[in-house]
Every structure is written in structure tokens, then in C-alpha cells.
Design an enzyme around this catalytic site. Structure first.
Site, PDB file in Angstrom:
ATOM      1  N   TYR A 157       0.853  -1.194   0.000  1.00 48.11           N
ATOM      2  CA  TYR A 157       0.000   0.000   0.000  1.00 48.11           C
ATOM      3  C   TYR A 157       0.885   1.237   0.000  1.00 48.11           C
ATOM      4  CZ  TYR A 157      -3.600   3.340   1.562  1.00 48.11           C
ATOM      5  OH  TYR A 157      -4.473   4.410   1.671  1.00 48.11           O
ATOM      6  N   ASP A 245       9.027   2.787   0.421  1.00 47.76           N
ATOM      7  CA  ASP A 245       7.922   3.403   1.124  1.00 47.76           C
ATOM      8  C   ASP A 245       8.057   3.023   2.594  1.00 47.76           C
ATOM      9  OD1 ASP A 245       5.602   4.155   2.366  1.00 47.76           O
ATOM     10  OD2 ASP A 245       4.306   3.629   0.672  1.00 47.76           O
ATOM     11  N   LYS A 273       3.330   8.728   9.116  1.00 46.73           N
ATOM     12  CA  LYS A 273       2.980   8.110  10.398  1.00 46.73           C
ATOM     13  C   LYS A 273       3.886   8.556  11.557  1.00 46.73           C
ATOM     14  CE  LYS A 273       0.015   4.762   8.326  1.00 46.73           C
ATOM     15  NZ  LYS A 273       0.144   3.974   7.117  1.00 46.73           N
TER      16      LYS A 273
HETATM   17  C1  LIG Z   1      -0.323   4.480   5.716  1.00 46.77           C
HETATM   18  C2  LIG Z   1       0.546   4.268   4.550  1.00 46.77           C
HETATM   19  C3  LIG Z   1       0.584   5.171   3.472  1.00 46.77           C
HETATM   20  C4  LIG Z   1      -0.370   6.336   3.374  1.00 46.77           C
HETATM   21  O1  LIG Z   1      -0.199   7.271   4.392  1.00 46.77           O
HETATM   22  P1  LIG Z   1      -1.419   8.252   4.742  1.00 46.77           P
HETATM   23  O2  LIG Z   1      -0.854   9.145   5.794  1.00 46.77           O
HETATM   24  O3  LIG Z   1      -2.529   7.371   5.215  1.00 46.77           O
HETATM   25  O4  LIG Z   1      -1.785   8.983   3.517  1.00 46.77           O
HETATM   26  C5  LIG Z   1       1.509   4.965   2.475  1.00 46.77           C
HETATM   27  N1  LIG Z   1       2.360   3.923   2.518  1.00 46.77           N
HETATM   28  C6  LIG Z   1       2.347   3.034   3.525  1.00 46.77           C
HETATM   29  C7  LIG Z   1       3.331   1.918   3.519  1.00 46.77           C
HETATM   30  C8  LIG Z   1       1.428   3.152   4.560  1.00 46.77           C
HETATM   31  O5  LIG Z   1       1.388   2.241   5.522  1.00 46.77           O
END
Ligand SMILES: *Cc1c(COP(=O)(O)O)cnc(C)c1O
Length: 439
Positions: A157, A245, A273
Site C-alpha cells: 500500500y 515506502d 505516520k
Molecule cells: C499508511 C501508509 C501510506 C499512506 O499514508 P497516509 O498518511 O494514510 O496517507 C503509504 N504507505 C504506507 C506503507 C502506509 O502504511
């Protein structure tokens, strides 16, 4: 608890005082009653608890019920909720104004803290979410390489970026959508989705390979030995950029994120986060050379009215200041204890479980073999065992994420008492649901 159980949030007498009434009212004016789909309990059924407040390891709903919280905002609250240092930093910042549209020392300090932790990372740009960070990192990679094709992995994701929403695990998988309506075929035409943990042979028209270095949005799936190293070599061979990511792994996995943990250095990073300590922050970054493509230095445009927000910077700085190497050792020990306890709770159950753990990252699957890709994660979710377990735990005061593709997020505020209570609740829930004579 100081409130009486019937007291509504803010003591406003005209507000609904039960979770059910509040959720019904919310569904009138908020889509599905929520502002992010996974919160809606769609994949587990039932009514969400409506949060009044949270402190440390606990979250309290408007009915006055407390839960030991393993959601922790899906990762950001690594210190636990409402940590005094974070609250003090945000309060102090608010008194000096909430947003200026001009540079601040807070931005400088948080940038120095992030850059200083990651080998190879030289400059960053703050955004307001992980989604924006990933989206901008992709734009940057395309701008730098002059290529359009992007590669992502099934079940990884990267936020709700149009071009990355294909096969995106997490909430997307929870909703039973294979991607999203409203994303034209033309927008994903240049997105190639490949299975996680297999090193692909790339074409030389690939701009960027985006990867969760430890996958944490299809449950927890560690990279198999050689996977990240193989991606690095393959990107180098064809001149593509490698994007880690690290929105979850950045400063939850290790003091130096997945980069230090794996020893593999990507070209571009996305963060979010934890770096905002519970306030809206994301960031993307790279070497000085690559980042010089971003406006105002270069031709890749990206900006934001609230980017580098002073409250968010203050929360991020307060959080990272407490995340010393020993804090990661402590969180890892908690995760180890939980993993062992959860595995033991299932020892007499009729089904096999896997309890993968990578440092402080912890997940579990209903599976006979370790899960290495989204196929395994989906088979676990399709077992149907998660929803009854989720509700049995919630009844016992333990809040996991309301979906089978999420990992568990213990915080530094989870002490012996909370961990013991959690393991007891797992044992009791498993015994009740699947104990001897049942199936
Ligand atoms: C949560 C998440 C995102 C998106 O971050 P948001 O602050 O929800 O937009 C992108 N990449 C990873 C791996 C994530 O866990």
C-alpha cells in the site's frame, strides 16, 4: 476513569451518548460514518466504538469503555497516546500560531532529525500525509528519469494515489475492491503490479520500483533474503530508481528505518505516520542530486499550504527525540512477548497460525506456512477467522484493527500489565471460539 460512563464527549448534552447512536448520526453526514474506510468495521461487522479520548496504551469510547489499543492510529502513536512530551510540544506550538506560510525552525529541526537517521538520505520535503509523500516521490522519480512506467508489488500500500491504488492491500483489500472506481485505465496503464518477494526482470522504460521494504499492509510479510538486494541490483541495471515506502517502517522498525535494518539503500524514500507523532505529516526525500529536481530548485512541482505545519513539526520532533536505539529494543521485547503469547494461545486451536515478527513489527495469519506474498495474506483473510476473533478480543477489552490485513501496533506505553492482559484475552478468546470439542 474520571467520567461517568453515560457522559458524552465534551459533556454536550445534545450529543449521542452511545456508540450505536453516534455511529447512526455519523452515517447521515459522513460517508459510511467514517473518514477512512477501514474504520467502518465493514470487514468484521458490527458498530465501531466511537472514541472519546486516549491515553498511553488505552483508548476510551464515549460509553466509558476502555480498550488496550493496538490500532494506535495505524502506527503513528508509537509512544502511546497523548504522551506528555508530545502534548506539551503541540500545546506550546499552538500558542505561537498554527500555520504561517513561511519557513520555521521546527521544519529545520525535524528535517535534520530524519536525515540524520538514514544513511544515504540527504534532503527531504515535508507533506501532510503518507499518500502525498508517495505520490510526490513517484512524480520525482518520473521527472528525474524522464520515464513513465512504475512497478509496485501486489499487496503493498502506498496511500490512495491513483496510479498506485492497484492491488493495494490494506483498506483497499478490506473493501473487496480490486482497485478503485474513478481511476481511469489510462492512469494505471503505466503501473505494473508484480508479486512481492520475487525479484523481477525489469525493462529499461521503468522509472521507479516502489516497495514496502517490510510489507505491513497485507498483514506482516518480511522480505525474503535477497529480495531487497535483488531490487537494488535490478534497478541499477536498467537505470530505474528504487523507492522505499517507509511510511510504516520509517522509525517504527528501527532507529534508521528499513534502510539501516536491511543495509539496502534506495534512491528515494517516502515517510509518514511516526514522523508526525500523531499529527498529519509525510515526507519524501533522496540524495541532494535527486532532490534538486524538486521546485524551487528544479522542474518537478510539489507544494502544500499546510506542509511543515508547526504543530505537526513539534509533535514529530518530540516523538523522534524519544525514539532512541534503546526504545526500539524495548518495543522489540514487547513484540516478542506478544508474539510468543499469541502463538501459545493458538497452540490448542484446530487451525494453524503464523505470528510473523520483524523487530517491533508484529502480525498474525491463519496459515500453515509463513506468508510471503499477497496470495498467502488473502488466503488467511478468506479463512473468515479474523472477524470472530476481533470481536471476541474487543469484548475482552483488546482493540485490534478492524480488518485482517492490518498489523498490530503495540506502543512504548504498553507495559507488562497490558501485555499480560492481551495474552490472557487471546487465550480466553481462542478457547471460547475454538476450544476443545469445537471447530
Ligand atoms: C499508511 C501508509 C501510506 C499512506 O499514508 P497516509 O498518511 O494514510 O496517507 C503509504 N504507505 C504506507 C506503507 C502506509 O502504511
Amino acid at each position: 476513569m474520571t467520567e461517568s460512563p453515560a457522559m458524552a464527549p465534551g459533556s454536550m448534552t445534545d450529543r449521542p451518548a452511545t456508540n450505536a447512536a453516534a455511529f447512526a448520526a455519523s452515517q447521515e453526514v459522513l460517508v459510511g460514518g467514517v473518514n477512512s474506510p477501514v474504520r467502518s468495521f465493514r470487514s468484521v461487522g458490527g458498530t465501531p466504538y466511537i472514541v472519546d479520548r486516549a491515553a498511553g496504551a488505552y483508548v476510551y469510547d464515549i460509553e466509558g469503555t476502555d480498550y488496550i489499543d493496538y490500532v494506535q492510529s495505524y502506527g503513528p502513536s508509537i509512544l502511546g497516546h497523548a504522551h506528555p512530551d508530545v502534548v506539551a510540544a503541540v500545546t506550546e506550538a499552538a500558542h505561537r500560531g498554527t500555520s504561517y506560510g513561511a519557513p520555521t525552525l521546527g521544519e529545520l529541526r525535524l528535517a535534520e532529525l530524519v536525515v540524520g537517521r538514514i544513511p544515504g538520505l540527504e534532503m527531504i520535503r515535508m507533506t501532510s500525509s503518507g499518500t502525498e509523500a508517495a505520490m510526490s516521490a513517484i512524480r520525482l522519480a518520473r521527472g528525474v528519469t524522464g520515464r513513465t512506467k512504475i512497478v509496485k508489488f501486489d499487496g503493498n500500500y502506498h496511500g490512495h494515489v491513483d496510479a498506485l491504488l492497484a492491488a493495494a492491500g490494506s483498506g483497499v483489500a478490506n473493501q473487496g475492491l480490486s482497485g478503485s472506481a474513478g481511476v481511469p485505465a489510462s492512469v494505471v496503464a503505466d503501473t505494473v503490479v508484480l508479486p512481492y518477494n520475487r525479484v523481477p526482470t525489469l525493462d529499461d522504460d521503468v522509472a521507479v520500483v516502489a516497495v514496502e521494504p517490510v510489507a505491513a499492509n497485507m498483514g506482516l510479510v518480511p522480505p525474503v533474503p535477497g529480495f531487497l538486494e535483488g531490487l537494488r541490483a535490478e534497478c541499477d541495471r536498467v537505470g530505474a530508481l528504487l523507492l522505499f515506502d517507509e511510511v510504516i517502517t520509517g522509525f517504527r522498525l528501527d532507529h534508521g528505518g528499513a534502510t539501516a535494518w536491511s543495509g539496502v539503500t534506495p534512491d528515494v524514500w517516502a515517510f509518514g505516520k511516526v514522523i508526525g507523532g500523531g499529527l498529519p505529516v509525510g515526507a519524501y526525500g533522496a540524495s541532494r542530486e535527486v532532490m534538486s529536481f524538486v521546485a524551487p530548485l528544479g522542474p518537478v512541482y510539489q507544494g502544500g499550504t499546510l506542509s511543515g505545519n508547526p504543530l505537526a513539526m513539534a509533535a514529530g520532533i518530540a516523538t523522534l527525540n524519544l525514539l532512541t536505539p534503546s526504545a526500539y529494543a524495548e518495543l522489540t521485547a514487547k513484540a516478542e512477548q506478544l508474539a510468543a503469547g499469541i502463538a501459545a494461545a493458538f497452540s490448542a486451536a484446530p487451525m494453524a497460525v503464523q505470528v510473523p515478527r520483524v523487530g517491533p513489527l508484529l502480525g498474525f495469519f491463519f496459515a500453515a506456512q509463513p506468508v510471503v506474498d499477497n496470495g498467502g495474506a488473502t488466503a488467511s483473510a478468506d479463512s473468515g477467522h479474523y472477524a470472530p476473533l476481533f470481536h471476541a478480543l474487543l469484548e475482552r477489552g483488546i482493540a485490534l484493527a478492524p480488518g485482517p490485513y492490518e498489523i498490530m501496533f503495540p506502543s512504548l506505553a504498553h507495559g507488562e500489565k497490558e501485555i499480560d492482559r492481551t495474552i490472557d484475552a487471546f487465550s480466553d478468546a481462542v478457547e471460547t471460539l475454538w476450544g476443545s470439542g469445537r471447530d
